[in-house]
Design a protein around this motif. Structure first.
Motif, mmCIF file in Angstrom:
data_model
loop_
_atom_site.group_PDB
_atom_site.id
_atom_site.type_symbol
_atom_site.label_atom_id
_atom_site.label_comp_id
_atom_site.label_asym_id
_atom_site.label_seq_id
_atom_site.Cartn_x
_atom_site.Cartn_y
_atom_site.Cartn_z
ATOM 1 N N CYS A 6 -13.738 -65.092 -8.573
ATOM 2 C CA CYS A 6 -14.376 -64.640 -7.332
ATOM 3 C C CYS A 6 -15.308 -65.726 -6.805
ATOM 4 O O CYS A 6 -16.069 -66.331 -7.570
ATOM 5 C CB CYS A 6 -15.158 -63.346 -7.563
ATOM 6 N N ARG B 200 -2.618 -52.142 -6.918
ATOM 7 C CA ARG B 200 -2.360 -52.737 -8.230
ATOM 8 C C ARG B 200 -0.880 -52.643 -8.586
ATOM 9 O O ARG B 200 -0.314 -53.573 -9.187
ATOM 10 C CB ARG B 200 -3.209 -52.061 -9.309
ATOM 11 N N ASP C 204 -18.086 -56.230 -6.808
ATOM 12 C CA ASP C 204 -18.502 -56.014 -8.201
ATOM 13 C C ASP C 204 -19.803 -55.222 -8.162
ATOM 14 O O ASP C 204 -20.837 -55.678 -8.645
ATOM 15 C CB ASP C 204 -18.686 -57.360 -8.917
ATOM 16 N N TYR D 84 -14.107 -64.327 -14.625
ATOM 17 C CA TYR D 84 -14.548 -63.170 -15.405
ATOM 18 C C TYR D 84 -13.862 -63.146 -16.769
ATOM 19 O O TYR D 84 -12.694 -63.529 -16.914
ATOM 20 C CB TYR D 84 -14.286 -61.887 -14.628
ATOM 21 N N VAL E 114 -5.983 -63.693 -10.171
ATOM 22 C CA VAL E 114 -6.362 -63.102 -8.884
ATOM 23 C C VAL E 114 -7.622 -63.803 -8.389
ATOM 24 O O VAL E 114 -8.617 -63.894 -9.118
ATOM 25 C CB VAL E 114 -6.616 -61.585 -9.025
ATOM 26 N N LEU F 171 -10.583 -63.684 -5.498
ATOM 27 C CA LEU F 171 -11.246 -62.844 -4.498
ATOM 28 C C LEU F 171 -12.091 -63.733 -3.593
ATOM 29 O O LEU F 171 -12.924 -64.508 -4.072
ATOM 30 C CB LEU F 171 -12.127 -61.802 -5.184
ATOM 31 N N HIS G 261 -5.967 -58.160 -15.554
ATOM 32 C CA HIS G 261 -5.882 -59.263 -14.595
ATOM 33 C C HIS G 261 -6.956 -60.305 -14.885
ATOM 34 O O HIS G 261 -8.093 -59.958 -15.248
ATOM 35 C CB HIS G 261 -6.044 -58.744 -13.166
ATOM 36 N N THR G 262 -6.608 -61.570 -14.739
ATOM 37 C CA THR G 262 -7.577 -62.655 -14.818
ATOM 38 C C THR G 262 -8.158 -62.846 -13.422
ATOM 39 O O THR G 262 -7.426 -63.187 -12.487
ATOM 40 C CB THR G 262 -6.909 -63.955 -15.293
ATOM 41 N N VAL G 263 -9.447 -62.617 -13.284
ATOM 42 C CA VAL G 263 -10.069 -62.544 -11.958
ATOM 43 C C VAL G 263 -11.051 -63.695 -11.772
ATOM 44 O O VAL G 263 -11.881 -63.974 -12.637
ATOM 45 C CB VAL G 263 -10.792 -61.190 -11.767
ATOM 46 N N LEU H 239 -10.097 -54.422 -12.149
ATOM 47 C CA LEU H 239 -8.965 -55.343 -12.290
ATOM 48 C C LEU H 239 -8.932 -55.965 -13.678
ATOM 49 O O LEU H 239 -7.867 -56.059 -14.308
ATOM 50 C CB LEU H 239 -9.062 -56.443 -11.227
ATOM 51 N N VAL H 240 -10.086 -56.393 -14.158
ATOM 52 C CA VAL H 240 -10.153 -57.000 -15.485
ATOM 53 C C VAL H 240 -9.716 -55.990 -16.547
ATOM 54 O O VAL H 240 -8.968 -56.324 -17.487
ATOM 55 C CB VAL H 240 -11.578 -57.523 -15.758
ATOM 56 N N VAL I 152 -13.808 -55.677 -9.332
ATOM 57 C CA VAL I 152 -13.639 -56.750 -10.312
ATOM 58 C C VAL I 152 -13.446 -56.179 -11.713
ATOM 59 O O VAL I 152 -12.492 -56.519 -12.425
ATOM 60 C CB VAL I 152 -14.856 -57.709 -10.280
#
Length: 581
Positions: free
Chosen positions: A273, A549, A253, A227, A239, A241, A269-271, A264-265, A261
């Protein structure tokens, strides 16, 4: 002197055996199609076990006779009373939501409702605590009795439901006409394989699963989405998922306002999935090891290449959490320390008490499912859906029948309902291994589950673990999820949130009527039982997301860094696999 069989004789016997097995599979599959996928052998064995022990136990029969003789006079007294009479102390009573409307206080509806409650109560006692009966058989008999009673409830018949009768008189029968139209529409959509009416307002990639990102990996089993960052700096640890493949990934999402998602972004956070492939018969031989190797491990390897020298926070949901726990245990055994933490959402690791879903999991039932999957190459979502709906038939089936077809009012479509109707399939081999090795044999908790020829043990995991259970979960009951306390030997935080298997997880900050309990356990602390934990842990109002978190933040590097580059883009999120029906 006996002559050894020739290769031709061995081949003939092998072909004959294969033909007989094929015939057996076909027979089982045909029986399943005519019996809602339920094994008649399992039902018959359960009934025989229950009835034999009930007939042979005089105490139980006397108890049931006394309940009957007390219930009948109580019912007659209520029928002649001008106002609702209190339930007799000898008979258990509860507030059944089906009869909560004031219209049910009028006669004869009040007496019908009370008669049903007394009948329901009697059958609850008749099918429970019968000495000598196998607990599984007892649960199956109680389940069948409950299905029949729910079907026969006066609330489900238009002529015995006062709300429906009043509605019909008020609208001159137009509600029944609308209900008939609704029923025909639903039937047409089902036969045509179309999503339910109203789901066209929730389009994947436009209304749901619309957090910006890129597909950076695609293999035979999954696509990995990275993402796009939404902040100038991010946490150094990415992270990952890992959703379950019995459902589409975008439960994480969903809509912009309740997307885990996107949330978190937005918090730096770098997500990444995983989006699992919706398999067909061509993927029938994919097993649990394929999902571990081509799913979790392939994703970790890719993330390591894109965000080098950084550990990964990994989150697994439902069956994805079980798989992630297996992968983490195998990594720990091999000395692979790439995981910074492990989060398991509504995921079981010990299957000795898997809840009501165990009603459909015994050797006879699994044999039937194996035959159905052998014929098709996969387990259809419809079969899973029927099982889940029957577990809560009053809420998921009959309440909708009354609301949509008798009252003629459409149940509003929501993003969670539209997602739930976006069905998936599971390959034959994987699901058979899951049922045999985890549900029936409990290999993971017993230390018998093998990865690359070696047994894996959750005790080897050293990364901190955060576990979420939901209070009304009928797929992964929270007490079953809690059993990881008896298997893990590391820092473990357990959080129990309100809601069910899906709605409890989709619990964004600001969502009304949400609460949770949370308690951390260090490796050296004494272990509480689930009930002791419940009594000792206070309730907090609000969403569990911020709690998790803060836990992630504590386990992350304090220094924020520039967002890592997006990997080689194959296409925009949500990718192609999620669109396959």
């Amino acid at each position: 002197m006996h002559q050894p069989d020739s290769p031709a004789d061995v081949a003939v016997r092998g072909n004959r055996y294969a033909a007989l097995r094929t015939l057996g599979h076909v027979r089982e599959a045909l029986v399943a199609s005519a019996n809602l996928g339920l094994s008649p052998e399992s039902l018959l064995l359960s009934w025989l076990d229950w009835i034999i022990h009930l007939v042979g136990d005089p105490d139980k029969r006397v108890e049931l006779a006394m309940r009957l003789t007390q219930a009948l006079p109580a019912l007659l007294t209520q029928a002649s009373a001008p106002a609702p009479a209190p339930a007799p102390s000898a008979v258990e009573s509860w507030q059944d939501r089906r009869f909560s409307s004031p219209a049910w206080q009028q006669e004869p509806f009040r007496t019908w409702a009370r008669a049903f409650e007394l009948t329901d109560d009697w059958w609850r006692h008749a099918t429970r605590n019968v000495p000598g009966t196998d607990p599984h058989h007892e649960a199956v008999v109680a389940f069948v009795a409950r299905q029949w009673l729910d079907f026969m409830a006066p609330s489900n018949q238009p002529w015995s439901n006062p709300e429906v009768l009043q509605h019909t008189l008020k609208h001159h029968g137009a509600n029944l006409l609308r209900g008939g139209v609704h029923m025909l529409q639903d039937l047409q959509h089902k036969l045509a394989g179309l999503p339910p009416v109203g789901s066209e307002a929730f389009v994947v990639g436009r209304d749901m699963a619309c957090t910006p990102g890129k597909v950076v990996l695609r293999n035979a089993l999954m696509e990995l989405i990275q993402y796009s960052p939404a902040t100038r700096t991010v946490f150094a640890e990415p992270v990952l998922l890992v959703p379950a493949w019995i459902m589409k990934y975008y439960i994480l999402d969903l809509s912009p306002h309740n997307s885990l998602v996107r949330w978190l972004v937005a918090h730096g956070h770098t997500v990444f999935c995983i989006s699992w492939r919706n398999v067909s018969a061509a993927q029938r031989n994919l097993g649990l090891e394929d999902y571990r190797r081509l799913g979790v491990m392939a994703a970790i390897d890719t993330i390591e290449g894109l965000v080098p020298h950084r550990k990964i926070h990994a989150l697994g949901y439902c069956l994805g959490g079980t798989l992630l726990a297996m992968a983490a245990a195998a990594m720990a055994r091999a000395g692979d320390a790439r995981l910074a933490s492990l989060t398991l959402l509504a995921a079981q690791t010990d299957f000795t008490e898997p809840g009501e879903l165990q009603l459909f999991i015994d050797h006879a039932q699994v044999h039937m499912l194996d035959s159905v999957m052998w014929l098709r190459g996969y387990l259809t979502a419809e079969q899973m859906s029927v099982a889940f709906q029957m577990l809560r038939s009053n809420d998921l089936i009959w309440s909708r029948v009354v609301h949509d077809y008798m009252l003629g009012e459409r149940t509003p479509m929501r993003d969670l309902i539209a997602w739930n109707a976006d069905s998936t399939r599971m390959p034959q081999r994987m699901h058979s291994e899951y049922l045999h090795r985890l549900f029936l044999n409990n290999d993971l908790a017993a230390g018998r589950y093998l990865v690359e020829g070696h047994p894996v043990a959750l005790q080897n995991i050293r990364a901190p673990i955060f576990v979420v259970g939901t209070e009304r979960d009928h797929v992964a009951p929270w007490r079953s999820v809690y059993k990881i306390h008896y298997l893990a030997d590391t820092e473990l935080t357990f959080l129990l949130t309100s809601g069910g298997h899906n709605a409890g997880i989709v619990s964004e900050p600001g969502h009304t009527h949400r609460h949770y309990r949370v308690r951390a356990k260090q490796a050296t602390d004494s272990c509480l039982s689930a009930d002791e934990w419940l009594q000792a842990t206070p309730v907090h109002e609000g969403s569990w997301w911020p709690v998790w978190r803060r836990w992630l933040t504590r386990l992350s590097d304090r220094r924020r860094v520039a967002p890592p580059p997006i990997g080689h883009s194959l296409m925009d999120a949500p990718g192609s696999y999620v669109l396959v029906r």
